[in-house]
Design an enzyme around this catalytic site. Structure first.
Site, PDB file in Angstrom:
ATOM      1  N   ARG A 121       0.805  -1.232   0.000  1.00  0.00           N
ATOM      2  CA  ARG A 121       0.000   0.000   0.000  1.00  0.00           C
ATOM      3  C   ARG A 121       0.833   1.274   0.000  1.00  0.00           C
ATOM      4  NH1 ARG A 121      -2.804  -3.282   3.368  1.00  0.00           N
ATOM      5  NH2 ARG A 121      -4.725  -4.080   2.444  1.00  0.00           N
ATOM      6  N   LYS A 143       2.614  11.875 -11.025  1.00  0.00           N
ATOM      7  CA  LYS A 143       1.812  10.900 -11.775  1.00  0.00           C
ATOM      8  C   LYS A 143       2.674   9.678 -12.051  1.00  0.00           C
ATOM      9  CE  LYS A 143      -1.157  13.670 -14.761  1.00  0.00           C
ATOM     10  NZ  LYS A 143      -1.420  13.816 -16.208  1.00  0.00           N
ATOM     11  N   GLU A 185       9.664  19.745 -24.426  1.00  0.00           N
ATOM     12  CA  GLU A 185       8.935  20.068 -23.192  1.00  0.00           C
ATOM     13  C   GLU A 185       9.509  21.339 -22.566  1.00  0.00           C
ATOM     14  OE1 GLU A 185       6.253  18.406 -22.383  1.00  0.00           O
ATOM     15  OE2 GLU A 185       6.492  16.347 -23.097  1.00  0.00           O
ATOM     16  N   LYS A 227       6.679  23.513 -13.495  1.00  0.00           N
ATOM     17  CA  LYS A 227       5.765  22.375 -13.378  1.00  0.00           C
ATOM     18  C   LYS A 227       5.282  22.234 -11.935  1.00  0.00           C
ATOM     19  CE  LYS A 227       4.472  17.749 -14.598  1.00  0.00           C
ATOM     20  NZ  LYS A 227       4.763  16.446 -15.193  1.00  0.00           N
ATOM     21  N   GLU A 237      -5.318  17.461 -11.312  1.00  0.00           N
ATOM     22  CA  GLU A 237      -5.739  17.716 -12.681  1.00  0.00           C
ATOM     23  C   GLU A 237      -7.207  18.090 -12.836  1.00  0.00           C
ATOM     24  OE1 GLU A 237      -4.805  14.634 -15.607  1.00  0.00           O
ATOM     25  OE2 GLU A 237      -3.557  16.172 -16.505  1.00  0.00           O
ATOM     26  N   ARG A 241      -3.674  22.564 -14.464  1.00  0.00           N
ATOM     27  CA  ARG A 241      -2.692  21.598 -14.929  1.00  0.00           C
ATOM     28  C   ARG A 241      -2.844  21.310 -16.428  1.00  0.00           C
ATOM     29  NH1 ARG A 241      -0.497  16.714 -11.183  1.00  0.00           N
ATOM     30  NH2 ARG A 241       0.812  15.702 -12.680  1.00  0.00           N
ATOM     31  N   ASN A 245      -0.593  20.555 -21.122  1.00  0.00           N
ATOM     32  CA  ASN A 245      -0.905  19.767 -22.315  1.00  0.00           C
ATOM     33  C   ASN A 245      -0.847  20.577 -23.599  1.00  0.00           C
ATOM     34  OD1 ASN A 245      -1.259  17.203 -21.268  1.00  0.00           O
ATOM     35  ND2 ASN A 245      -3.300  17.740 -20.500  1.00  0.00           N
ATOM     36  N   HIS A 248      -0.271  18.938 -26.898  1.00  0.00           N
ATOM     37  CA  HIS A 248      -0.353  17.500 -26.670  1.00  0.00           C
ATOM     38  C   HIS A 248      -1.578  16.846 -27.300  1.00  0.00           C
ATOM     39  CE1 HIS A 248       3.079  18.024 -24.141  1.00  0.00           C
ATOM     40  NE2 HIS A 248       3.047  16.776 -23.687  1.00  0.00           N
ATOM     41  N   HIS A 252      -0.405  13.869 -29.282  1.00  0.00           N
ATOM     42  CA  HIS A 252      -0.796  12.482 -28.975  1.00  0.00           C
ATOM     43  C   HIS A 252      -1.439  11.836 -30.191  1.00  0.00           C
ATOM     44  CE1 HIS A 252      -0.972  13.296 -24.359  1.00  0.00           C
ATOM     45  NE2 HIS A 252       0.192  12.814 -24.721  1.00  0.00           N
ATOM     46  N   HIS A 265       8.050  11.163 -28.381  1.00  0.00           N
ATOM     47  CA  HIS A 265       7.011  12.022 -27.812  1.00  0.00           C
ATOM     48  C   HIS A 265       7.318  13.507 -28.047  1.00  0.00           C
ATOM     49  CE1 HIS A 265       3.961  13.527 -25.104  1.00  0.00           C
ATOM     50  NE2 HIS A 265       4.891  14.195 -24.424  1.00  0.00           N
TER      51      HIS A 265
HETATM   52  N1  LIG Z   1       4.490  10.845 -15.116  1.00  0.00           N
HETATM   53  C1  LIG Z   1       4.417  11.901 -15.882  1.00  0.00           C
HETATM   54  O1  LIG Z   1       3.940  12.968 -15.472  1.00  0.00           O
HETATM   55  C2  LIG Z   1       4.952  11.825 -17.272  1.00  0.00           C
HETATM   56  C3  LIG Z   1       5.145  12.994 -18.015  1.00  0.00           C
HETATM   57  C4  LIG Z   1       5.715  12.884 -19.276  1.00  0.00           C
HETATM   58  C5  LIG Z   1       6.059  11.634 -19.775  1.00  0.00           C
HETATM   59  N2  LIG Z   1       5.838  10.521 -19.035  1.00  0.00           N
HETATM   60  C6  LIG Z   1       6.199   9.186 -19.526  1.00  0.00           C
HETATM   61  O2  LIG Z   1       7.610   9.152 -19.707  1.00  0.00           O
HETATM   62  C7  LIG Z   1       7.920   8.175 -20.690  1.00  0.00           C
HETATM   63  C8  LIG Z   1       8.941   8.740 -21.626  1.00  0.00           C
HETATM   64  O3  LIG Z   1      10.090   9.064 -20.895  1.00  0.00           O
HETATM   65  P1  LIG Z   1      11.511   9.181 -21.613  1.00  0.00           P
HETATM   66  O4  LIG Z   1      11.401  10.052 -22.801  1.00  0.00           O
HETATM   67  O5  LIG Z   1      12.487   9.498 -20.560  1.00  0.00           O
HETATM   68  O6  LIG Z   1      11.695   7.713 -22.213  1.00  0.00           O
HETATM   69  P2  LIG Z   1      12.496   6.417 -21.736  1.00  0.00           P
HETATM   70  O7  LIG Z   1      12.432   6.229 -20.293  1.00  0.00           O
HETATM   71  O8  LIG Z   1      12.023   5.318 -22.607  1.00  0.00           O
HETATM   72  O9  LIG Z   1      13.991   6.789 -22.158  1.00  0.00           O
HETATM   73  C9  LIG Z   1      14.314   6.978 -23.513  1.00  0.00           C
HETATM   74  C10 LIG Z   1      15.457   6.069 -23.951  1.00  0.00           C
HETATM   75  O10 LIG Z   1      16.680   6.557 -23.430  1.00  0.00           O
HETATM   76  C11 LIG Z   1      17.361   5.528 -22.714  1.00  0.00           C
HETATM   77  N3  LIG Z   1      18.097   6.221 -21.663  1.00  0.00           N
HETATM   78  C12 LIG Z   1      17.586   6.765 -20.527  1.00  0.00           C
HETATM   79  N4  LIG Z   1      18.535   7.424 -19.864  1.00  0.00           N
HETATM   80  C13 LIG Z   1      19.681   7.290 -20.585  1.00  0.00           C
HETATM   81  C14 LIG Z   1      20.991   7.773 -20.414  1.00  0.00           C
HETATM   82  N5  LIG Z   1      21.323   8.566 -19.389  1.00  0.00           N
HETATM   83  N6  LIG Z   1      21.915   7.445 -21.344  1.00  0.00           N
HETATM   84  C15 LIG Z   1      21.578   6.685 -22.418  1.00  0.00           C
HETATM   85  N7  LIG Z   1      20.336   6.217 -22.639  1.00  0.00           N
HETATM   86  C16 LIG Z   1      19.399   6.519 -21.726  1.00  0.00           C
HETATM   87  C17 LIG Z   1      16.284   4.598 -22.254  1.00  0.00           C
HETATM   88  O11 LIG Z   1      16.770   3.310 -22.018  1.00  0.00           O
HETATM   89  C18 LIG Z   1      15.333   4.634 -23.455  1.00  0.00           C
HETATM   90  O12 LIG Z   1      15.797   3.775 -24.460  1.00  0.00           O
HETATM   91  C19 LIG Z   1       6.600   7.812 -21.358  1.00  0.00           C
HETATM   92  O13 LIG Z   1       6.199   6.547 -20.936  1.00  0.00           O
HETATM   93  C20 LIG Z   1       5.631   8.875 -20.873  1.00  0.00           C
HETATM   94  O14 LIG Z   1       4.306   8.401 -20.772  1.00  0.00           O
HETATM   95  C21 LIG Z   1       5.301  10.592 -17.800  1.00  0.00           C
HETATM   96 ZN   LIG Z   2       4.670  15.658 -22.917  1.00  0.00          ZN
END
Ligand SMILES: NC(=O)c1ccc[n+]([C@@H]2O[C@H](COP(=O)([O-])OP(=O)(O)OC[C@H]3O[C@@H](n4cnc5c(N)ncnc54)[C@H](O)[C@@H]3O)[C@@H](O)[C@H]2O)c1
Ligand SMILES: [Zn+2]
Length: 365
Positions: A121, A143, A185, A227, A237, A241, A245, A248, A252, A265
């Site tokens: 939990r 999130k 972003e 943020k 949200e 917030r 977007n 987005h 999306h 993305h």
């Molecule tokens: N929680 C939230 O508020 C929120 C907001 C925006 C995005 N997201 C989520 O985040 C995800 C995308 O995140 P991301 O763009 O970081 O993608 P990711 O975590 O897939 O990383 C991108 C790539 O880079 C590699 N990588 C990461 N760090 C590295 C480093 N230091 N050196 C070399 N390679 C590295 C990873 O292995 C991956 O292949 C999505 O799933 C999205 O939905 C969440």
């Molecule tokens: Zn985004």
């Protein structure tokens, strides 16, 4: 080092930004008085690069970390890997005082955060984001969650970390395309909230692209501040917030119709933001010159700013927008800019205007 406080009452925490912070992970966790057992959740790309530094730091501070490695990429954000993580936490006998450290990009942060939010939990978790996108976006705001076959982020929670450590050094191994994706972003924060910040990005972009620590620290800190401020006013949200977007809704839909994976993305939302700026010119009073500055900054950051679509693809894109989970009562609502630094959310846009912008018309008639 810069510290950005996130003020959420008793769930307040700090985001620390600087070069070489990973080596201080153990000391920081000790300061938070976290329990001895811990799990580092990372992915198959990041693990070989950074896991031993994280493990050594935790061991040196008296913690007993177990390493859990999931596949790299979006496929890891899946209940199957949530289950695999639970099993390892239980096997390593993590208790309520133990904690999870997320070491990786947004995928690892979202997955590990969801695991921490639900195991027993909820146990404490700390974030060590290693992509620019995760440092400026996904690690802030609480999130967490995973995907279902039916769509992205359909299972999740709001769960705040106890600490976020953004180590600039970790970005050195990030592929340039991923870095640029994070910049989409970064630029967004300027457009939605802070015109002087946008202007600073215009001036300092070359130094930012060169990874200069001073500029990078200031930029990441400002993004986290923005943020955190937005989320602080609207944690779950209901309203404000939504400005996060910007770009987005269309972004999306682009990700969706082009098949996940074709566009990163950040690339999809760069196009989405340029199109949203086009809509803003047509019906929200954004000056064409400001829309031009927006397009130029994305271009200079190495991001795409347009997409060629056939009429059939355009229809598909509009349908995809209607399926977005942020749509209410069958109507797509947009975040539109009045000027750089000031946007409004919940804007209605006639379908015909969307079609016109998609067809390439972004000048007022
Ligand atoms: N929680 C939230 O508020 C929120 C907001 C925006 C995005 N997201 C989520 O985040 C995800 C995308 O995140 P991301 O763009 O970081 O993608 P990711 O975590 O897939 O990383 C991108 C790539 O880079 C590699 N990588 C990461 N760090 C590295 C480093 N230091 N050196 C070399 N390679 C590295 C990873 O292995 C991956 O292949 C999505 O799933 C999205 O939905 C969440
Ligand atoms: Zn985004």
């Amino acid at each position: 080092m810069r510290i950005v406080p996130v003020r959420l009452g008793e769930r307040s925490y700090s985001i620390k930004i600087g070069a070489g912070l990973l080596a201080r992970l153990g000391g920081e966790c000790a300061r938070l008085k976290l329990g001895r057992r811990a799990a580092i959740i990372t992915d198959a790309n990041v693990g070989p690069l950074l896991a031993s530094a994280a493990q050594n730091s935790l061991l040196a501070a008296g913690f007993d970390p177990v390493l859990i490695t999931v596949p790299a990429g979006e496929t890891a954000k899946n209940l199957k890997f949530v289950q695999a993580c639970y099993d390892q936490l239980a096997a390593h006998r993590l208790d309520r005082q133990s904690f999870v450290a997320a070491l990786g990009g947004g995928v690892v942060g979202d997955l590990a955060g969801f695991v921490a939010a639900t195991y027993l939990r909820g146990i404490p978790f700390v974030q060590v984001p290693t992509t620019l996108l995760s440092q400026v976006d996904s690690s802030v705001g609480g999130k967490v969650g995973v995907n279902l076959a039916a769509g992205k982020n359909l299972v999740g929670a709001f769960y705040q970390p106890r600490l976020v450590l953004c180590d600039l050094e970790t970005l050195k191994t990030l592929p340039p395309r991923q870095f640029a994706s994070g910049l989409a972003e970064v630029i967004k924060y300027g457009i939605i909230y802070d015109a002087p910040f946008f202007a600073r990005l215009e001036r300092h972009l070359p130094r930012l692209l060169a990874g200069e620590a001073k500029v990078l620290t200031a930029v990441i800190a400002r993004c986290c501040e923005i943020k955190a401020q937005v989320v602080g006013q609207d944690e779950t949200e209901g309203g404000l917030r939504a400005i996060l977007n910007f770009g987005h809704t269309i972004g999306h839909a682009i990700e969706n119709i082009s098949g996940y994976g074709k566009y990163l993305h950040g690339e999809a939302i760069a196009i989405g933001q340029v199109l949203a700026a086009g809509l803003s010119v047509l019906q929200h009073g954004l000056a064409a010159a400001e829309s031009g500055r927006i397009t130029r900054l994305f271009t200079r950051a190495g991001l795409p700013v347009s997409i060629k679509l056939t009429p059939a693809q355009r229809r598909k894109l509009c349908t995809a927008m209607l399926l977005d989970k942020k749509v209410s009562a069958g109507e797509v609502k947009f975040v539109l800019a009045k000027r750089i630094g000031a946007v409004n959310y919940g804007c209605r846009v006639p379908q015909a205007l969307i079609e016109r912008v998609l067809a390439g018309a972004s000048k007022p008639v």
